[in-house]
Design a protein around this motif. Structure first.
Motif, PDB file in Angstrom:
ATOM      1  N   VAL A  58      28.019  21.783  72.253  1.00  0.00           N
ATOM      2  CA  VAL A  58      27.948  22.932  71.353  1.00  0.00           C
ATOM      3  C   VAL A  58      28.438  22.554  69.967  1.00  0.00           C
ATOM      4  O   VAL A  58      27.790  22.843  68.949  1.00  0.00           O
ATOM      5  N   SER A  59      29.589  21.886  69.907  1.00  0.00           N
ATOM      6  CA  SER A  59      30.165  21.572  68.597  1.00  0.00           C
ATOM      7  C   SER A  59      29.336  20.533  67.843  1.00  0.00           C
ATOM      8  O   SER A  59      29.278  20.553  66.610  1.00  0.00           O
ATOM      9  N   SER A  60      28.667  19.633  68.556  1.00  0.00           N
ATOM     10  CA  SER A  60      27.794  18.662  67.881  1.00  0.00           C
ATOM     11  C   SER A  60      26.631  19.361  67.195  1.00  0.00           C
ATOM     12  O   SER A  60      26.262  19.023  66.062  1.00  0.00           O
ATOM     13  N   ALA A  61      26.041  20.330  67.895  1.00  0.00           N
ATOM     14  CA  ALA A  61      24.942  21.084  67.299  1.00  0.00           C
ATOM     15  C   ALA A  61      25.411  21.864  66.079  1.00  0.00           C
ATOM     16  O   ALA A  61      24.742  21.896  65.037  1.00  0.00           O
ATOM     17  N   ILE A  62      26.574  22.492  66.189  1.00  0.00           N
ATOM     18  CA  ILE A  62      27.126  23.253  65.064  1.00  0.00           C
ATOM     19  C   ILE A  62      27.397  22.324  63.885  1.00  0.00           C
ATOM     20  O   ILE A  62      27.087  22.638  62.732  1.00  0.00           O
ATOM     21  N   SER A  63      27.967  21.159  64.163  1.00  0.00           N
ATOM     22  CA  SER A  63      28.289  20.217  63.101  1.00  0.00           C
ATOM     23  C   SER A  63      27.051  19.766  62.344  1.00  0.00           C
ATOM     24  O   SER A  63      27.036  19.745  61.105  1.00  0.00           O
ATOM     25  N   GLY A  64      26.000  19.389  63.072  1.00  0.00           N
ATOM     26  CA  GLY A  64      24.787  18.938  62.408  1.00  0.00           C
ATOM     27  C   GLY A  64      24.170  20.002  61.530  1.00  0.00           C
ATOM     28  O   GLY A  64      23.721  19.724  60.398  1.00  0.00           O
ATOM     29  N   GLU A  65      24.145  21.231  62.030  1.00  0.00           N
ATOM     30  CA  GLU A  65      23.557  22.330  61.253  1.00  0.00           C
ATOM     31  C   GLU A  65      24.394  22.643  60.016  1.00  0.00           C
ATOM     32  O   GLU A  65      23.867  22.852  58.923  1.00  0.00           O
ATOM     33  N   GLY A  79      36.535  19.455  60.279  1.00  0.00           N
ATOM     34  CA  GLY A  79      36.549  19.131  61.703  1.00  0.00           C
ATOM     35  C   GLY A  79      37.778  18.314  62.070  1.00  0.00           C
ATOM     36  O   GLY A  79      38.434  18.573  63.085  1.00  0.00           O
ATOM     37  N   LEU A  80      38.108  17.319  61.247  1.00  0.00           N
ATOM     38  CA  LEU A  80      39.277  16.488  61.512  1.00  0.00           C
ATOM     39  C   LEU A  80      40.572  17.286  61.416  1.00  0.00           C
ATOM     40  O   LEU A  80      41.481  17.130  62.248  1.00  0.00           O
ATOM     41  N   PHE A  81      40.662  18.133  60.420  1.00  0.00           N
ATOM     42  CA  PHE A  81      41.881  18.934  60.241  1.00  0.00           C
ATOM     43  C   PHE A  81      42.131  19.820  61.462  1.00  0.00           C
ATOM     44  O   PHE A  81      43.264  19.908  61.967  1.00  0.00           O
ATOM     45  N   PHE A 108      40.538  21.128  76.011  1.00  0.00           N
ATOM     46  CA  PHE A 108      39.180  21.585  75.714  1.00  0.00           C
ATOM     47  C   PHE A 108      38.981  21.735  74.210  1.00  0.00           C
ATOM     48  O   PHE A 108      37.942  21.347  73.681  1.00  0.00           O
ATOM     49  N   PHE A 109      39.976  22.296  73.511  1.00  0.00           N
ATOM     50  CA  PHE A 109      39.851  22.437  72.067  1.00  0.00           C
ATOM     51  C   PHE A 109      39.817  21.068  71.377  1.00  0.00           C
ATOM     52  O   PHE A 109      39.059  20.858  70.425  1.00  0.00           O
ATOM     53  N   THR A 110      40.638  20.138  71.865  1.00  0.00           N
ATOM     54  CA  THR A 110      40.641  18.792  71.304  1.00  0.00           C
ATOM     55  C   THR A 110      39.272  18.142  71.446  1.00  0.00           C
ATOM     56  O   THR A 110      38.748  17.518  70.509  1.00  0.00           O
ATOM     57  N   THR A 111      38.682  18.281  72.616  1.00  0.00           N
ATOM     58  CA  THR A 111      37.370  17.698  72.865  1.00  0.00           C
ATOM     59  C   THR A 111      36.286  18.384  72.043  1.00  0.00           C
ATOM     60  O   THR A 111      35.420  17.727  71.455  1.00  0.00           O
ATOM     61  N   PHE A 112      36.330  19.701  71.992  1.00  0.00           N
ATOM     62  CA  PHE A 112      35.342  20.482  71.235  1.00  0.00           C
ATOM     63  C   PHE A 112      35.362  20.102  69.760  1.00  0.00           C
ATOM     64  O   PHE A 112      34.326  19.791  69.157  1.00  0.00           O
ATOM     65  N   LEU A 113      36.537  20.080  69.163  1.00  0.00           N
ATOM     66  CA  LEU A 113      36.658  19.804  67.733  1.00  0.00           C
ATOM     67  C   LEU A 113      36.406  18.335  67.408  1.00  0.00           C
ATOM     68  O   LEU A 113      36.008  17.993  66.296  1.00  0.00           O
TER      69      LEU A 113
END
Length: 418
Positions: A58-65, A79-81, A108-113
């Motif tokens: 999910v987060s990869s798709a959000i990041s690309g968009e 994202g890093l912050f 889960f949050f660590t992995t998502f972000l």
């Protein structure tokens, strides 16, 4: 590749190296922590890591968009912050031996972000390279990643013998270092169309419609397969060596280090070899190297012989990883680069999650009856992915497949560096 372009690629490569060094200090050992400290069964530990991996889709798709809409650098930095906060919270939960619910939520949050950085960074690389330069550019990124991967688990293997929480605190510190380093040294490319591109609103509703591009869809399918194979290095190998061979954690860390050293030492040579062949051909042989390397692991019980299998799998990785990113970059337009590379990372993370989960199942249900069984299954999947990549040549132009028939004049933009 022009000197200014090469400098920009190395800046991003170093940033990726720092990030993966931090990742390698702690997160690869979280599976072992759940099994040895929280007393989870291997299948349950694999499920936890797999579900967390799915959140990266999910987060990869959000990041690309978002990278297409608001700029590559902005997405990388925010994202890093956010990940620093999540990683520090996870370290605190481990130190205080918090309830499992809190600990897993932070994980889960660590992995998502953690998935926000790569799609945006890959889009930045694509913006500043031509199709013929991208194999070399993504190869440089792989060198940076694998320097971090070679050092991180080796150091982390010793840290976790004394304190799991300290390893996670160090990871948060390294992520903070990356923000300070990268934020000062790179800027997004600017152009006359920059204002229009920044004003574009992200369109998550139409993002998945990009998969109607059958070429992208097929590449993503094969990426799921080969990434599931690659993920056995983290979970499958840990279960195999710890559960069945009773190897110490630092041995497992050294396997990760060997995998990283392969790319550091051989990536440049591999990139030059790939530049002389079609991407589809190179990807096929990379998958075969995966199959031979991982397929042999189950038959060995000594550190040295397993290290040979890990070495061969590393050869597969140094070909497949830059190859898949280059192939997707080549079929995308400038306006959809972030989206296409984000979707690639969606399926990359989906493959990782699937591989983590299957590794737990194979470790519980197949290995007790026939120890080489899980690794022969993994090898078969790698061969099927290789055949799929080989057949992509029939859907790609020569340029897209990395084989230019004639020089194409391309006007280069200048990268702005501080």
């Amino acid at each position: 590749m022009q000197a200014v372009t090469r400098k920009g690629m190395w800046l991003v490569a170093v940033a990726n190296g720092i990030l993966l060094f931090g990742y390698g200090l702690s997160l690869p050992f979280f599976t072992i922590y759940l099994i040895s400290q929280q007393h989870l069964a291997p299948a349950m530990a694999g499920l936890v890591v797999a579900l967390a991996g799915l959140s990266r889709c999910v987060s990869s798709a959000i990041s690309g968009e978002l990278a297409d809409a608001f700029g590559r650098k902005n997405v990388m930095m925010w994202g890093l912050f956010s990940q620093i906060i999540a990683m520090f919270s996870l370290a605190l939960c481990i130190e205080l031996n918090a309830q499992a619910g809190w600990m897993l939520t932070c994980y889960f949050f660590t992995t998502f972000l953690g998935a926000f950085f790569r799609p945006a960074a890959n889009a930045w690389v694509t913006d500043h390279t031509t199709p013929k330069e991208r194999v070399e550019a993504f190869g440089m990124i792989r060198i940076g990643l694998n320097i971090g991967w070679a050092l991180g688990p080796a150091v982390g293997g010793f840290l976790v013998r004394y304190s799991y929480s300290v390893a996670f605190y160090f990871t948060a510190l390294l992520y903070a270092t990356t923000i300070l380093y990268l934020g000062r040294l790179i800027k997004d490319r600017t152009s006359k169309k920059g204002a229009r591109r920044r004003a574009r609103k992200p369109s998550f509703a139409t993002m998945l419609s990009s998969l109607t591009d059958t070429r992208l869809a097929r590449i993503c399918l094969y990426v799921v397969m080969i990434t599931a194979v690659n993920s056995q290095l983290v979970v499958g190998l840990s279960i195999h060596c710890k559960q069945y061979l009773q190897m110490p954690e630092y041995f497992i860390g050294w396997f990760f280090t060997i995998n990283g050293l392969v790319v550091i030492l051989l990536q440049q040579a591999a990139s030059k070899w790939m530049s002389k062949h079609r991407l589809s051909t190179a990807m096929f042989w990379g998958c075969i190297a995966y199959a031979v390397g991982f397929g042999s692991v189950g038959f060995f019980s000594s550190f040295a012989l397993i290290a040979v299998g890990v070495f061969l799998a590393g050869v597969g990785e140094l070909i497949v990883s830059p190859g898949e990113q280059t192939m997707v970059s080549n079929i995308a337009s400038r306006e959809t680069r972030g989206r296409y590379l984000g979707l690639l990372m969606v399926f990359y993370n989906m493959g990782s999650a699937l591989g983590f989960f299957v590794a737990g199942l194979l470790g519980d249900w197949v290995a007790p009856h026939y120890l080489p069984g899980p690794w022969l299954i993994v090898a078969s999947v790698a061969v099927l992915a290789g055949i799929g990549f080989w057949r992509m040549r029939y859907q790609l132009t020569d340029d897209e497949d990395g084989k230019q028939t004639a020089p194409i004049p391309i006007k280069k933009d200048t990268i702005t560096l501080h």
